[in-house]
Design an enzyme around this catalytic site. Structure first.
Site, PDB file in Angstrom:
ATOM      1  N   GLU A 193       0.842  -1.200   0.000  1.00  0.00           N
ATOM      2  CA  GLU A 193       0.000   0.000   0.000  1.00  0.00           C
ATOM      3  C   GLU A 193       0.880   1.255   0.000  1.00  0.00           C
ATOM      4  OE1 GLU A 193      -3.469   1.794   3.044  1.00  0.00           O
ATOM      5  OE2 GLU A 193      -2.309   0.009   3.563  1.00  0.00           O
ATOM      6  N   CYS A 250      -5.512  -3.246   2.559  1.00  0.00           N
ATOM      7  CA  CYS A 250      -5.390  -3.264   4.023  1.00  0.00           C
ATOM      8  C   CYS A 250      -6.736  -3.453   4.730  1.00  0.00           C
ATOM      9  CB  CYS A 250      -4.672  -1.982   4.473  1.00  0.00           C
ATOM     10  SG  CYS A 250      -3.935  -2.084   6.121  1.00  0.00           S
ATOM     11  N   LYS A 274      -9.301   2.413  -2.263  1.00  0.00           N
ATOM     12  CA  LYS A 274      -9.604   1.831  -0.948  1.00  0.00           C
ATOM     13  C   LYS A 274     -10.967   2.308  -0.454  1.00  0.00           C
ATOM     14  CE  LYS A 274      -7.358   1.109   3.565  1.00  0.00           C
ATOM     15  NZ  LYS A 274      -6.129   1.451   4.344  1.00  0.00           N
TER      16      LYS A 274
END
Length: 290
Positions: free
Chosen positions: A48, A152, A119
């Site tokens: 990330e 994540c 995300k």
């Protein structure tokens, strides 16, 4: 044999980006991409925000480091590497789109940009800098198989994996920056590892999770990248908690389809009770092949 029926060698690159040192971070990532490709990797996943680092102090700092996709230099470098090496790359990037900033990942192949993922679930201070992802959970058709992407904290939401699987995802690529979880037993595997193993098992998808290492502005990161089979069992890793490392595994993507039956009666996606809950969780997304 179709390309997606052939074994695919995947790699999770665990590295230590430095905040604000974009050119150096991209250069280091390219070195590791070259190494992974030389070892046979066809699909390579980086962490990330691997081009900028993670712990921003202000939105102005994040904006100064952000790049448009695909016009920015980081995406251009990854596309050039993918074309030169004949590989697919998934890499985390700080994306700028007009006035909005996104914690994103780009998916590139030998032919250029395949797509991007933004995300959906922001963690902690990310909400001060980034807009929550607005692209849903897209699945990308590639010669290697159908690729989905999470970043994540997205992995903490079963809906994320389920919606990707229902659209036909076979490999979930996870650029991540995992941090210590309160109450973690140091003798047990990381909570993040348990979560992605469970998601792989319950959705019959492969997971390639590439974490970072090091401490940035006081925030430690835990490493322990891993590659998980569609059964939920790791086939590579977990990696070291504190060193750069490349994990490699050869997987047969077709197993994500053929081996979804756990016995003569049960297949997890087929057994969903869509009379009790909406097939696509109310999103309106159209289901794909599964």
């Amino acid at each position: 044999m179709k390309p997606a029926e052939a074994p695919v060698t995947v790699a999770a690159i665990q590295m230590e980006p430095r905040i604000g040192e974009t050119a150096a971070n991209v250069a280091r990532g390219l070195e590791l991409i070259e190494e992974a490709a030389a070892a046979g990797a066809q699909l390579i996943v980086l962490p990330e925000l691997c081009n900028t680092g993670y712990v921003f102090q202000t939105r102005a700092e994040a904006r100064a480091l952000a790049e448009p996709v695909p016009e920015g230099p980081s995406t251009a470098a990854w596309m050039a590497a993918a074309a030169r090496l004949g590989v697919h790359i998934v890499a985390g990037i700080t994306e700028r789109d007009g006035e909005k900033l996104f914690n994103s990942a780009v998916i590139v192949g030998p032919g250029g940009l395949i797509g991007r993922y933004r995300k959906v679930h922001l963690w902690g201070d990310e909400a001060l800098y980034f807009t929550p992802g607005d692209l849903g959970f897209p699945v990308f058709e590639t010669p290697l198989g159908r690729l989905g992407c999470h970043i994540c904290y997205d992995c903490w939401f079963p809906e994320s994996f389920r919606l990707a699987a229902l659209q036909g995802a076979e490999i979930m690529c996870v650029p991540t920056n995992w941090v210590p979880i309160p109450g973690q037993d140091p003798t047990r595997e990381a909570m993040a590892n348990i979560i992605v193993m469970g998601a792989a098992h319950s959705n019959s998808v492969f997971v390639v999770a590439a974490d970072r290492v090091g401490t940035e502005r006081g925030q430690p990161f835990i490493g322990q990248s891993l590659i998980v089979a569609q059964t939920g069992w790791p086939v590579a890793g977990p990696a070291s908690p504190d060193r750069e490392e490349i994990l490699l595994a050869m997987i047969n993507v077709a197993e994500a389809r053929r081996r979804r039956n756990w016995n003569d009666f049960n297949q997890v996606l087929r057994d969903r009770r869509t009379d009790v809950y909406d097939e696509m969780l109310g999103t309106g997304v159209r289901p794909g092949w599964y």
